[in-house]
Design a protein around this motif. Structure first.
Motif, PDB file in Angstrom:
ATOM      1  N   UNK A   6       0.836  -1.213   0.000  1.00  0.00           N
ATOM      2  CA  UNK A   6       0.000   0.000   0.000  1.00  0.00           C
ATOM      3  C   UNK A   6       0.867   1.257   0.000  1.00  0.00           C
ATOM      4  N   UNK A   7       1.600   1.465   1.063  1.00  0.00           N
ATOM      5  CA  UNK A   7       2.400   2.690   1.182  1.00  0.00           C
ATOM      6  C   UNK A   7       3.818   2.436   1.687  1.00  0.00           C
ATOM      7  N   UNK A   8       4.150   1.157   1.953  1.00  0.00           N
ATOM      8  CA  UNK A   8       5.513   0.790   2.367  1.00  0.00           C
ATOM      9  C   UNK A   8       5.937   1.562   3.614  1.00  0.00           C
ATOM     10  N   UNK A   9       4.963   1.827   4.504  1.00  0.00           N
ATOM     11  CA  UNK A   9       5.240   2.701   5.642  1.00  0.00           C
ATOM     12  C   UNK A   9       6.165   2.064   6.673  1.00  0.00           C
ATOM     13  N   UNK A  10       7.129   2.842   7.127  1.00  0.00           N
ATOM     14  CA  UNK A  10       8.052   2.410   8.174  1.00  0.00           C
ATOM     15  C   UNK A  10       7.290   2.131   9.466  1.00  0.00           C
ATOM     16  N   UNK A  11       6.396   3.045   9.816  1.00  0.00           N
ATOM     17  CA  UNK A  11       5.596   2.808  11.014  1.00  0.00           C
ATOM     18  C   UNK A  11       4.160   3.248  10.759  1.00  0.00           C
TER      19      UNK A  11
END
Ligand SMILES: *[C@@H]1O[C@H](CO)[C@@H](O)[C@H](O)[C@H]1NC(C)=O
Ligand SMILES: [Cu+2]
Length: 230
Positions: free
Chosen positions: A57-62
């Motif tokens: 989706x967004x490859x979010x770190x956190x």
């Protein structure tokens, strides 16, 4: 001199990958990881390879941690991302958006569910020794926001798929970032063909599991939904 070769080799590996760290508004960078949610690859530049993971989706770190800013953008104008160092691999560029529902802002919206629509997908040049894409080497991938887009807060997602080793399952490399934007000056046409990430793609989609070199394909089918147009 021999001493330095391993260092050079390591640097080359890192440079072969890339991030999208800053939203571009009319070509101007808004600052690294300020209107873009920090991605898991912010240091190693590596890709997502599992299309069924939440990272697609967004490859979010956190996940759940908003970017500090939301960029103001105008429907019909140019919006994009700064690539670091550039789009190194061959493959299609795409842009998606998801509108924050009532009660949410771009900063508080997690982008879950069937909320994403595609506003751009790149087709290759067919007919050479391999499929080739004009995004190759690009530092400032951008798109014109649809003029009819309803005003409001959105997540703005860039996706570049590196297809250089996509001939085996899980070989395609997805480089992804999500920015937070507020659209003004827009219209009233609500996007259709909404998809979820994960969910929109399968590892075996013909645009994802593909050998772009041999035999050279005579066409290319982008994964995901149709492009939304005004
Ligand atoms: C966007 O516009 C609003 C309203 O004018 C303003 O308060 C805000 O600071 C702007 N955001 C950025 C990141 O410039
Ligand atoms: Cu790479």
């Amino acid at each position: 001199m021999r001493f330095f070769y391993p260092l050079l080799a390591a640097a080359a590996v890192v440079e072969a990958h890339y991030t999208f760290s800053s939203v571009l508004v009319d070509g101007k960078a808004t600052g690294d990881w300020t209107a873009v949610r920090k991605t898991k690859n912010w240091q190693n530049n590596g890709p997502v390879t599992d299309v069924t993971s939440d990272d697609i989706r967004c490859f979010e770190l956190s996940p759940g941690t908003a970017a500090s800013l939301t960029a103001n953008v105008t429907a019909g104008s140019s919006v994009g991302f700064q690539a670091n160092p550039d789009i190194y691999h061959p493959g299609p560029l795409a842009f998606y958006m998801a509108k924050a529902p009532a009660g949410k802002t771009a900063a508080t919206f997690d982008g879950s569910g069937p909320v994403w629509f595609k506003i751009y997908e790149e087709q290759p040049t067919v007919g050479g020794q391999s499929l080739t894409w004009s995004s190759n080497g690009l530092k400032t991938p951008s798109v014109t926001l649809p003029k009819c887009l309803p005003n409001g807060d959105y997540l703005f997602r860039i996706e570049h798929i590196g297809l250089h080793v996509a001939q085996s399952t899980g070989g395609a490399q997805f480089y992804i970032s999500c920015g937070q934007v507020t659209v003004t000056g827009g219209g009233s046409k609500s996007p259709t063909d909404l998809v979820a990430f994960p969910g929109a793609y399968k590892a075996t989609d013909p645009g994802i599991l593909i050998n772009i070199n041999y035999p050279v394909p005579t066409s290319y089918t982008n994964p995901g939904p149709k492009v939304f147009t005004c």
